[in-house]
Write a protein that holds these residues in place. Structure first.
Motif, mmCIF file in Angstrom:
data_model
loop_
_atom_site.group_PDB
_atom_site.id
_atom_site.type_symbol
_atom_site.label_atom_id
_atom_site.label_comp_id
_atom_site.label_asym_id
_atom_site.label_seq_id
_atom_site.Cartn_x
_atom_site.Cartn_y
_atom_site.Cartn_z
ATOM 1 N N GLY A 1 0.792 -1.227 0.000
ATOM 2 C CA GLY A 1 0.000 0.000 0.000
ATOM 3 C C GLY A 1 0.822 1.273 0.000
ATOM 4 O O GLY A 1 0.422 2.268 0.612
ATOM 5 N N LEU A 2 1.946 1.271 -0.708
ATOM 6 C CA LEU A 2 2.785 2.460 -0.766
ATOM 7 C C LEU A 2 2.920 2.972 -2.191
ATOM 8 O O LEU A 2 3.100 2.184 -3.121
ATOM 9 N N ILE A 3 2.824 4.279 -2.349
ATOM 10 C CA ILE A 3 3.214 4.949 -3.586
ATOM 11 C C ILE A 3 4.624 5.459 -3.311
ATOM 12 O O ILE A 3 4.831 6.514 -2.718
ATOM 13 N N GLN A 4 5.616 4.700 -3.757
ATOM 14 C CA GLN A 4 6.979 4.828 -3.252
ATOM 15 C C GLN A 4 7.804 5.875 -4.005
ATOM 16 O O GLN A 4 8.701 5.529 -4.780
ATOM 17 N N ARG A 5 7.567 7.112 -3.701
ATOM 18 C CA ARG A 5 8.325 8.191 -4.328
ATOM 19 C C ARG A 5 9.817 8.088 -4.042
ATOM 20 O O ARG A 5 10.648 8.556 -4.832
ATOM 21 N N GLU A 6 10.167 7.435 -2.929
ATOM 22 C CA GLU A 6 11.595 7.291 -2.598
ATOM 23 C C GLU A 6 12.250 6.114 -3.323
ATOM 24 O O GLU A 6 13.473 5.983 -3.308
ATOM 25 N N GLY A 7 11.448 5.256 -3.994
ATOM 26 C CA GLY A 7 11.970 4.002 -4.523
ATOM 27 C C GLY A 7 12.648 4.127 -5.872
ATOM 28 O O GLY A 7 12.375 3.337 -6.783
ATOM 29 N N VAL A 8 13.538 5.094 -6.017
ATOM 30 C CA VAL A 8 14.167 5.357 -7.310
ATOM 31 C C VAL A 8 15.170 4.281 -7.713
ATOM 32 O O VAL A 8 15.517 4.154 -8.885
ATOM 33 N N VAL A 9 15.655 3.510 -6.747
ATOM 34 C CA VAL A 9 16.624 2.460 -7.034
ATOM 35 C C VAL A 9 15.897 1.117 -6.974
ATOM 36 O O VAL A 9 15.440 0.710 -5.912
ATOM 37 N N PRO A 10 15.772 0.408 -8.097
ATOM 38 C CA PRO A 10 15.051 -0.866 -8.076
ATOM 39 C C PRO A 10 15.792 -1.909 -7.247
ATOM 40 O O PRO A 10 17.012 -1.841 -7.073
ATOM 41 N N TYR A 11 15.040 -2.875 -6.755
ATOM 42 C CA TYR A 11 15.612 -3.914 -5.895
ATOM 43 C C TYR A 11 16.513 -4.847 -6.708
ATOM 44 O O TYR A 11 16.048 -5.549 -7.604
ATOM 45 N N GLY A 12 17.785 -4.841 -6.378
ATOM 46 C CA GLY A 12 18.741 -5.670 -7.103
ATOM 47 C C GLY A 12 18.954 -7.025 -6.453
ATOM 48 O O GLY A 12 18.540 -7.270 -5.313
ATOM 49 N N PHE A 13 19.604 -7.904 -7.194
ATOM 50 C CA PHE A 13 19.982 -9.219 -6.681
ATOM 51 C C PHE A 13 21.254 -9.054 -5.858
ATOM 52 O O PHE A 13 22.193 -8.387 -6.283
ATOM 53 N N PRO A 14 21.324 -9.649 -4.659
ATOM 54 C CA PRO A 14 22.511 -9.468 -3.809
ATOM 55 C C PRO A 14 23.800 -9.845 -4.535
ATOM 56 O O PRO A 14 23.864 -10.846 -5.252
ATOM 57 N N GLY B 1 10.577 -3.599 22.134
ATOM 58 C CA GLY B 1 11.932 -4.045 21.860
ATOM 59 C C GLY B 1 12.931 -2.923 22.039
ATOM 60 O O GLY B 1 12.577 -1.792 22.405
ATOM 61 N N THR B 2 14.189 -3.238 21.762
ATOM 62 C CA THR B 2 15.271 -2.267 21.852
ATOM 63 C C THR B 2 15.737 -1.939 20.443
ATOM 64 O O THR B 2 16.105 -2.829 19.673
ATOM 65 N N PHE B 3 15.693 -0.644 20.105
ATOM 66 C CA PHE B 3 15.995 -0.226 18.734
ATOM 67 C C PHE B 3 17.083 0.836 18.725
ATOM 68 O O PHE B 3 17.326 1.512 19.728
ATOM 69 N N SER B 4 17.707 0.975 17.552
ATOM 70 C CA SER B 4 18.792 1.944 17.390
ATOM 71 C C SER B 4 18.339 3.226 16.709
ATOM 72 O O SER B 4 19.161 4.093 16.410
ATOM 73 N N GLY B 5 17.054 3.327 16.423
ATOM 74 C CA GLY B 5 16.534 4.519 15.771
ATOM 75 C C GLY B 5 15.696 4.148 14.568
ATOM 76 O O GLY B 5 15.348 2.977 14.347
ATOM 77 N N GLY B 6 15.349 5.155 13.782
ATOM 78 C CA GLY B 6 14.492 4.936 12.627
ATOM 79 C C GLY B 6 14.797 5.903 11.513
ATOM 80 O O GLY B 6 15.607 6.833 11.660
ATOM 81 N N LEU B 7 14.167 5.671 10.393
ATOM 82 C CA LEU B 7 14.287 6.539 9.226
ATOM 83 C C LEU B 7 12.894 6.720 8.649
ATOM 84 O O LEU B 7 12.245 5.746 8.270
ATOM 85 N N LYS B 8 12.431 7.963 8.589
ATOM 86 C CA LYS B 8 11.107 8.264 8.076
ATOM 87 C C LYS B 8 11.244 8.856 6.676
ATOM 88 O O LYS B 8 11.815 9.930 6.485
ATOM 89 N N TRP B 9 10.773 8.098 5.661
ATOM 90 C CA TRP B 9 10.740 8.613 4.290
ATOM 91 C C TRP B 9 9.526 9.533 4.174
ATOM 92 O O TRP B 9 8.392 9.088 4.352
ATOM 93 N N SER B 10 9.742 10.785 3.861
ATOM 94 C CA SER B 10 8.684 11.793 3.939
ATOM 95 C C SER B 10 7.820 11.893 2.691
ATOM 96 O O SER B 10 6.650 12.270 2.778
ATOM 97 N N ASP B 11 8.368 11.574 1.517
ATOM 98 C CA ASP B 11 7.677 11.832 0.259
ATOM 99 C C ASP B 11 6.568 10.845 -0.100
ATOM 100 O O ASP B 11 5.572 11.246 -0.704
ATOM 101 N N PRO B 12 6.710 9.546 0.192
ATOM 102 C CA PRO B 12 5.698 8.590 -0.275
ATOM 103 C C PRO B 12 4.318 8.844 0.325
ATOM 104 O O PRO B 12 4.179 9.408 1.411
ATOM 105 N N TRP B 13 3.310 8.404 -0.422
ATOM 106 C CA TRP B 13 1.940 8.367 0.071
ATOM 107 C C TRP B 13 1.589 6.919 0.369
ATOM 108 O O TRP B 13 2.152 5.983 -0.214
ATOM 109 N N SER B 14 0.640 6.738 1.281
ATOM 110 C CA SER B 14 0.184 5.406 1.654
ATOM 111 C C SER B 14 -1.270 5.231 1.247
ATOM 112 O O SER B 14 -2.043 6.185 1.240
ATOM 113 N N VAL B 15 -1.633 3.996 0.934
ATOM 114 C CA VAL B 15 -2.979 3.678 0.477
ATOM 115 C C VAL B 15 -3.652 2.814 1.534
ATOM 116 O O VAL B 15 -3.157 1.736 1.881
#
Length: 415
Positions: free
Chosen positions: A46-59, A183-197
């Motif tokens: 359910g994401l309109i991924q404005r941040e997803g400019v780099v396609p998912y590659g094979f490791p 849980g115990t976490f080290s922080g987060g990253l909020k992508w601001s541009d995408p919209w959610s459905v």
């Protein structure tokens, strides 16, 4: 019945293409064997991924490949018996994911993503679907400093190279943003541009209703009945034979069934995925579309409940469900956020259509006039539906597409 265009496939790509053709005054019939949006388009995060400019590659990292080889992860799973048939796709996918080639691909791919929000917004407003959209971005949660710092560095690069917006969250800020995470976490990253459905199926159906308001028709039919009759294209439907001056194949993971009938060879693979909906426990609230980064699953607060989605399963498209990733993810997710009972009778499964170079196929088939192709959008089908529909409709109408689509031409696989 004779029309200007037949669109085969009523997922988000096909519906968006039909809308844009109808907006240009074309007579259009949309054909599917099921209801609109009920296959692959139903089961996404359910994401309109404005941040997803780099396609998912094979490791490319050998150590990581060896860990995936153990086949015990949430983010990826494979069917051992299917690997011989999948090898041509997977080997080509790995080759294209080489660092230098991947960078070139990302540069060609990025303009599609960069126009995803604006093109969705055009259809959202026209369809009156604003109530289905949240404009809050999405959140990655980190368990270790090493992964956090790596993702922060990548976010800095995307901001520099592509203008992507984001916010780095400390552990304190993360706790304020999502107070019910456990849980115990080290922080987060909020992508601001995408919209959610809030409901991907409802959004596709809203676009369909808009298409019908423009005079378009949606009928049930069999794409395998497609044939060329003179200069026209013909398909059998529940309402009889339909002739079209042109036809669009937007059949997602089934597209190669039709293209192979017509003599084309597309190395189309699939990444199967699963989801399940849950109630939250008590008064717990999940505010954001949230990824548990190191574990590789996603939680999305949708109208149907909190949707848990898995990573990629590499298997044959039509082989039986094997929701082992979902079972693994649910166990971890219950310690991450207080999930209550399941809301679905069984896990949903769908198949993302993928090309080995990670870019969709958009354009006219090289050996059949009036045959147009729109498939292979992998993880970004929902994101790229409207922009793909506009580009294809412009090309089909003799207009100059508003951006260069040469990188997505079918000829790259069928010269």
């Amino acid at each position: 019945m004779s029309v200007d265009a037949i669109v085969l496939g009523a997922g988000i790509i096909g519906v968006s293409t039909a809308v844009h053709l109808a907006r240009r005054g074309k007579s259009v019939v949309l054909v599917d064997r099921r209801g609109a949006g009920e296959e692959t388009s139903y089961g996404n995060a359910g994401l309109i991924q404005r941040e997803g400019v780099v396609p998912y590659g094979f490791p490319q990292d050998l150590g990581l490949l060896l860990r995936y080889g153990l086949n015990n992860r949430i983010d990826a799973h494979y069917h051992l018996a299917a690997l011989p048939k999948l090898f041509p796709f997977l080997s080509s996918y790995w080759w294209h994911s080489n660092t230098s080639r991947h960078e070139v691909i990302a540069r060609a791919y990025a303009p599609l993503i960069e126009n995803s929000i604006t093109e969705h917004n055009t259809l959202i407003e026209a369809a009156g679907a604003q109530n289905l959209i949240a404009k809050r971005g999405w959140l990655e949660v980190f368990r270790t400093d090493a992964v956090r710092d790596k993702e922060y560095a990548e976010a800095d690069r995307l901001a520099r190279d592509y203008g992507i917006s984001y916010q780095k969250l400390s552990t304190t800020e993360l706790a304020k943003t999502e107070p019910h995470l456990q849980g115990t976490f080290s922080g987060g990253l909020k992508w601001s541009d995408p919209w959610s459905v809030l409901d991907p199926l409802a959004l596709t159906k809203a676009y369909l209703a808009y298409f019908e308001s423009l005079g378009g028709r949606f009928v049930h039919g069999d794409a395998k009945s497609l044939k060329q009759v003179g200069k026209a294209w013909q398909v059998k439907t529940d309402e009889g034979l339909i002739d079209g001056a042109s036809v669009v194949l937007a059949l997602g993971p089934w597209s190669d069934e039709i293209t192979s009938m017509l003599g084309y060879r597309f190395l189309l693979g699939v990444k199967r995925g699963y989801h399940m909906h849950y109630k939250p426990q008590g008064n717990a609230v999940l505010n954001n579309w949230t990824m548990d980064k190191e574990r590789g699953y996603f939680l999305a607060p949708m109208t149907q409940g909190i949707r848990l989605t898995t990573g990629a399963e590499f298997g044959l498209r039509d082989s039986p469900k094997t929701p082992v990733q979902l079972e693994r993810a649910e166990k971890v997710a219950r310690s991450f956020f207080p999930l209550a009972e399941r809301l679905d009778n069984e896990p949903w499964m769908g198949a993302r259509p993928c090309t080995p170079d990670m870019m969709p196929v958009i354009g006219e088939a090289p050996r059949h006039k009036g045959l147009w192709l729109a498939f292979g959008h992998a993880h970004h089908g929902l994101t790229l539906g409207p922009v793909t529909g506009r580009l294809l409709a412009e090309a089909m109408s003799g207009e100059k597409p508003f951006m260069d689509i040469s990188a997505f031409r079918p000829e790259r696989f069928n010269p």
